[in-house]
Design a protein around this motif. Structure first.
Motif, PDB file in Angstrom:
ATOM      1  N   VAL A  33       0.860  -1.193   0.000  1.00  0.00           N
ATOM      2  CA  VAL A  33       0.000   0.000   0.000  1.00  0.00           C
ATOM      3  C   VAL A  33       0.896   1.242   0.000  1.00  0.00           C
ATOM      4  CG1 VAL A  33      -1.948   1.164   1.125  1.00  0.00           C
ATOM      5  CG2 VAL A  33      -1.676  -1.308   1.399  1.00  0.00           C
ATOM      6  N   LEU A  38      -5.069   3.591  -0.286  1.00  0.00           N
ATOM      7  CA  LEU A  38      -5.701   2.313  -0.600  1.00  0.00           C
ATOM      8  C   LEU A  38      -7.066   2.563  -1.259  1.00  0.00           C
ATOM      9  CD1 LEU A  38      -5.501  -0.738  -0.337  1.00  0.00           C
ATOM     10  CD2 LEU A  38      -6.247  -0.541   2.038  1.00  0.00           C
ATOM     11  N   ARG A  42      -9.868  -1.965  -3.715  1.00  0.00           N
ATOM     12  CA  ARG A  42      -8.862  -2.871  -3.150  1.00  0.00           C
ATOM     13  C   ARG A  42      -9.155  -3.155  -1.685  1.00  0.00           C
ATOM     14  NH1 ARG A  42      -3.545   0.068  -4.939  1.00  0.00           N
ATOM     15  NH2 ARG A  42      -2.781  -0.888  -3.030  1.00  0.00           N
ATOM     16  N   GLN A  88      -4.494  -5.676  -6.146  1.00  0.00           N
ATOM     17  CA  GLN A  88      -3.755  -5.590  -4.881  1.00  0.00           C
ATOM     18  C   GLN A  88      -2.587  -6.578  -4.902  1.00  0.00           C
ATOM     19  OE1 GLN A  88      -4.030  -3.507  -2.056  1.00  0.00           O
ATOM     20  NE2 GLN A  88      -2.055  -4.494  -1.769  1.00  0.00           N
TER      21      GLN A  88
END
Lengths: 320, 73
Positions: A33, A38, A42, A88
């Protein structure tokens, strides 16, 4: 127990980012991250995966990562695949370049002077996960001298800085800048116009931001760079080595410092950048940077401040 | 006895490779691991014990570590 064939695709995890948990046959998976940003899609996917394959909670690390806890080895590939559906990725661990941390930066933070989110994204894209061959390598970006990300605890810490300059003809003598300057670097003179003491200025840009008639202007804006910081068992505060480094030079500067570190830590085990700078001084590193970054290197570079262990500090206090 | 060379294999892959190797073995079979740094030696030997296997032998000779593990049922 019979022999079983397990398939775990190690290519998915080439930068590490998973840690065997103590006393159990389960792993913690650290997620990438950069800058703590973020996207919601995700975040939703992480929540879903943590519910299905994890412990039903996640751990938020001090360096802005999300960690999935209690993941079984047999579920690694599925976890990586599901997370991948939302873009991610898994972070890094061990002696590698870690995911950069950052504050909100100038994009929306009222104190921000530099686009830290952009810098963090660029560093993440270019040097994340590189094996140093020695110790870990952490990079952080602070938008202003309030330095929430604690730059001097990183191997390379960047702090947004501004050098103000007064356009005297525009000044209306309101005195707001003097009152706003927490460092006493601005004093109103007999003519009602402010005078500026660069020695006291910490380059926060508050005067520029507060001035109602834009008489204070930024003369220079860029990053102050701290090198060799680390915390943990043997804390050390990084040394200031560069001033007003432009955002566009961050990747190249970092790559050059990383290259110097890789070359010079050979034979020193798990030494961090700060261990080298504490022993050799900042001179050799600055020499390497001189060619391309000479104009930004600090005229008076500081030395890393070795804080040391508790016992070492106790021994020092005994002398006072 | 199978020998797995983990020299130069970074954490956390050294333990993972060791674990996958032992998973593929039958009970009471032995496997030898070679390592060249203390950190992986600690992780692999401790991890093997936590997974229920037996450490039969662990020695350092000139910076090279030799670990022999017996898979337990």
């Amino acid at each position: 127990m019979e022999a079983k064939t397990r398939t775990v695709d190690l290519k998915n995890l080439k930068a590490g980012g998973f840690i065997k948990e103590m006393g159990r046959d389960e792993f913690t998976i650290r997620l990438r991250v950069p800058g703590g940003r973020l996207p919601v899609e995700r975040l939703k996917k992480i929540a879903e995966v943590a519910g299905t394959y994890g412990a039903g909670f996640v751990h938020l690390t001090v360096r802005q990562a999300v960690e999935l806890v209690h993941v079984r080895l047999d579920d690694f590939d599925a976890v990586v695949e599901k997370l991948g559906e939302a873009g991610q990725e898994v972070a890094s661990c061990g002696a590698r370049v870690r995911v950069p941390t950052a504050c909100g930066g100038c994009e929306y933070n009222p104190s921000g002077l530099m686009d830290t989110q952009r810098s963090a994204a660029e560093i993440d894209r270019t040097v994340f996960g590189i094996a140093t061959g020695h110790g870990k390598f952490k990079v952080s970006f602070s938008g202003c001298p309030n330095d929430c990300p604690k730059s001097s605890t990183n191997d390379l810490g960047f702090i947004g800085a501004m050098q103000p300059e007064l356009v005297k003809e525009s000044c209306i003598g309101c005195g707001l800048c003097e009152k706003s300057c927490s460092e006493g670097a601005i004093q109103s003179g007999d003519d009602g116009r402010p005078s500026y003491d660069p020695e006291r200025c910490i380059n926060c840009g508050d005067c520029v931001k507060v001035c109602p008639v834009a008489a204070w202007q930024p003369a220079k804006t860029g990053y102050t760079v701290y090198a060799g910081g680390k915390w943990g068992r043997r804390p050390m505060a990084g040394a200031a080595i560069a001033d007003y480094l432009p955002g566009t030079a961050v990747v190249e500067f970092t790559s050059e410092v990383l290259a110097w570190y890789k070359d010079n830590a050979v034979g020193r085990g798990r030494a961090r950048l700060g261990d080298l700078l504490a022993e050799l001084g900042t001179g050799p590193l600055l020499k390497r940077l001189e060619g391309r970054f000479g104009e930004y290197l600090s005229k008076k570079p500081s030395h890393p401040l070795v804080v040391g262990t508790r016992r070492e500090r106790e021994a020092k206090n005994a002398n006072y | 006895m199978q020998t797995i060379d983990l020299r130069g294999v970074a954490c956390p892959f050294n333990f993972l490779k060791a674990k996958l190797a032992v998973d593929g073995m039958k009970s009471s079979e032995h496997v030898e691991f070679l390592m060249d740094e203390l950190d992986p030696v600690r992780r692999v030997s401790k991890g093997m014990v936590e997974d229920g296997h037996r450490v039969l032998y662990l020695r350092e000779i000139a910076g090279n570590y030799r670990l022999i593990v017996e898979k337990q049922a």
